[in-house]
Design an enzyme around this catalytic site. Structure first.
Site, PDB file in Angstrom:
ATOM      1  N   HIS A  57       0.850  -1.196   0.000  1.00  0.00           N
ATOM      2  CA  HIS A  57       0.000   0.000   0.000  1.00  0.00           C
ATOM      3  C   HIS A  57       0.880   1.239   0.000  1.00  0.00           C
ATOM      4  O   HIS A  57       1.928   1.253   0.613  1.00  0.00           O
ATOM      5  CB  HIS A  57      -0.909   0.026   1.244  1.00  0.00           C
ATOM      6  CG  HIS A  57      -2.065   0.954   1.098  1.00  0.00           C
ATOM      7  ND1 HIS A  57      -1.959   2.296   1.342  1.00  0.00           N
ATOM      8  CD2 HIS A  57      -3.323   0.747   0.667  1.00  0.00           C
ATOM      9  CE1 HIS A  57      -3.124   2.877   1.097  1.00  0.00           C
ATOM     10  NE2 HIS A  57      -3.958   1.965   0.687  1.00  0.00           N
TER      11      HIS A  57
ATOM     12  N   ASP B 202      -7.968  -5.090  -0.234  1.00  0.00           N
ATOM     13  CA  ASP B 202      -8.456  -5.968  -1.314  1.00  0.00           C
ATOM     14  C   ASP B 202      -8.123  -7.434  -1.102  1.00  0.00           C
ATOM     15  O   ASP B 202      -8.610  -8.293  -1.843  1.00  0.00           O
ATOM     16  CB  ASP B 202      -7.857  -5.501  -2.648  1.00  0.00           C
ATOM     17  CG  ASP B 202      -8.370  -4.123  -3.016  1.00  0.00           C
ATOM     18  OD1 ASP B 202      -7.546  -3.219  -3.239  1.00  0.00           O
ATOM     19  OD2 ASP B 202      -9.598  -3.950  -3.042  1.00  0.00           O
TER      20      ASP B 202
END
Ligand code: SDX
Length: 428
Positions: A307, A364
């Site tokens: 991320h 996700d």
């Protein structure tokens, strides 16, 4: 803290004010840089070090794994609130009273019909069209049927444009799914809750009595809350910059949907399940895929890992992981892909390559396991992300417009050919 930052270029010093946020983040305000230095700009590929705006909506702390919407921790909202209430909080800044909540939902129900001519646009798509492309196109097309939603100079006009997109996007999302499945297009039932009604629009069959499953409604509601906003991510930045030209709300949201579609962003939830399925088909051994992800010569990346901001853990992933286990247990589903996901995460989290790069499961990584358990087909996973992120996009677009932010227009460092004269074709 000093009030300014000093920059020295070619022996000349320049002072720039420091800006401090309510969470003690500090930024150098370089609004005058180009003018005081006669043309010098900054270069920051991917804007990893650049704040594009001041915002009061969502706070992230990537080191501590903190995510708050208007000051409320995501863990509390996921546990105690519901998606429509969180949407109101993000957009208008405060948790609604009972009356405000009821009026907001009633107004949305009033505007939840979509012009029948939109179906003609939908008819033009092949059944194989990806639902994100359909959703982006139909969302932009809404402008043609709601022209007053473009110039939202009054709070009243802006409110109704916001209500309309919250009301109509779930219909368009359900229609995109039903088009792919060859099912008749549904409108749902305004006596149901917002998320419950969306599920009915998705899964209602003309020859059966639809039965709502509270476990599924609650799971999807929680997932949508967890996706609702995430400060200046790729798709939200797209919505803000599109809106900064005073493009209408629907057109700006359509641009955000397109940006979210990318597999490095919202498209990752589909890519994760496809990756886990590939590992399952390949015998379930994940070490080979860990090695592929580490191999610089291999384009393969561990989807759902890493991320831009979270460098310890993504708080949403932790909540979704627990929710996935609960939903599968409640529904009595034994999904081997969840076991593969758990094992893969375990190995990666103990591998030096991932640890040294602060790569952890992101929002996700587990979400697709829940979507699949509640019957959402894989190509619709990113549409679910868009449904969740809609209130955040709206809130950020509204903030940008109310703050009367200037049109977004970054500069560049030109590295192309210097001046040269035209060459006639027979001399090239
Ligand atoms: C979302 O911004 C947001 O807030 C987004 C989001 C939101 O709510 O809006 O949180 C939603 O988009 C989540 C991210 C979903 N995407 C994926 O899961 C795709 C896989 N992850 C990556 O491609 C990547 O981690 C990103 C895109 C998420 C972040 O990329 P960065 O910050 O630009 O990091 P990078 O590409 O510079 O990588 C740094 C290093 C590199 O190695 P080195 O060159 O230093 O040796 O880490 C490696 C990368 O190769 N790396 C990975 C990896 N992610 C980064 N290696 C293997 N697998 C991965 N997934």
């Amino acid at each position: 803290m000093s009030e300014t930052a000093t920059l020295e270029i070619n022996g000349k010093k320049y002072e720039f004010p420091l800006v401090k946020g309510t969470e003690n983040e500090i930024a150098i305000d370089i609004s005058t840089l180009r003018s005081v230095t006669s043309g010098i700009t900054t270069l920051d590929n991917g804007f990893k070090n650049t704040s594009s705006c001041e915002s009061a909506i969502t706070f992230l702390d990537g080191e501590k794994g903190i995510l708050r919407y208007r000051g409320y921790a995501i863990e509390e909202l996921a546990e105690k609130s519901d998606f429509l209430e969180v949407a109101y909080l993000l957009i208008f800044g405060e948790l609604p009273t009972k009356e405000q909540n009821e009026k907001f939902h009633r107004d949305i129900q009033k505007k939840s019909l979509v012009d029948e001519d939109v179906k003609k646009i939908l008819d033009g798509f092949p059944k194989t069209a990806h639902p994100m492309g359909v959703l982006s196109a139909l969302t932009s097309a809404l402008t043609a049927f709601n022209p007053r939603s473009v110039n939202v100079d009054s709070e009243e006009d802006m409110y109704w444009a916001i209500v309309k997109i919250l009301a109509k996007l779930p219909v368009l999302a359900a229609w995109a799914y039903r088009k792919e499945e060859g099912l008749p297009l549904e409108y749902g039932d305004n006596s149901l809750g917002y998320v419950e009604n969306f599920l009915k629009m998705m899964f209602d069959l003309p020859n059966e009595v639809y039965k709502s499953n509270p476990v599924i409604v609650k799971a999807l509601d929680k997932l949508l809350i967890l996706h609702a906003d995430h400060e200046q991510n790729c798709s939200t930045s797209t919505v803000r910059i599109a809106g900064s030209s005073h493009a209408g709300l629907f057109a700006s949201i359509s641009a955000g949907i397109s940006a979210l579609w990318g597999r490095l962003h919202g498209g990752a939830n589909q890519a994760v399940i496809e990756m886990l399925e590939e590992i399952k088909e390949d015998g379930g051994g994940y070490q080979k895929y860990i090695e592929k992800a580490k191999d610089k010569n291999d384009p393969f990346r561990l989807m759902g890992f890493g991320h831009r901001v979270y460098k310890n853990f993504d708080p949403r992933a932790n909540i979704i992981k627990v929710a996935a286990e609960e939903v599968l247990a409640d529904l009595g589903i034994d999904d081997p892909v969840l076991d593969i996901a758990r094992g893969l995460a375990e190995v990666a989290l103990n591998d030096e390559y991932f640890k040294s790069r602060n790569l952890y499961p992101n929002v996700d990584f587990y979400s697709g396991i829940i979507y699949r358990a509640i019957g959402i087909p894989v190509p619709m996973f990113t549409v679910m992300f868009a449904m969740g992120r809609l209130p955040g996009w709206i809130a950020q677009w509204r903030e940008m417009r109310l703050r009367k932010e200037p049109i977004g227009r970054p500069r560049q460092v030109y590295i192309g050919a210097t001046e040269r004269s035209f060459i006639e074709e027979d001399k090239r």
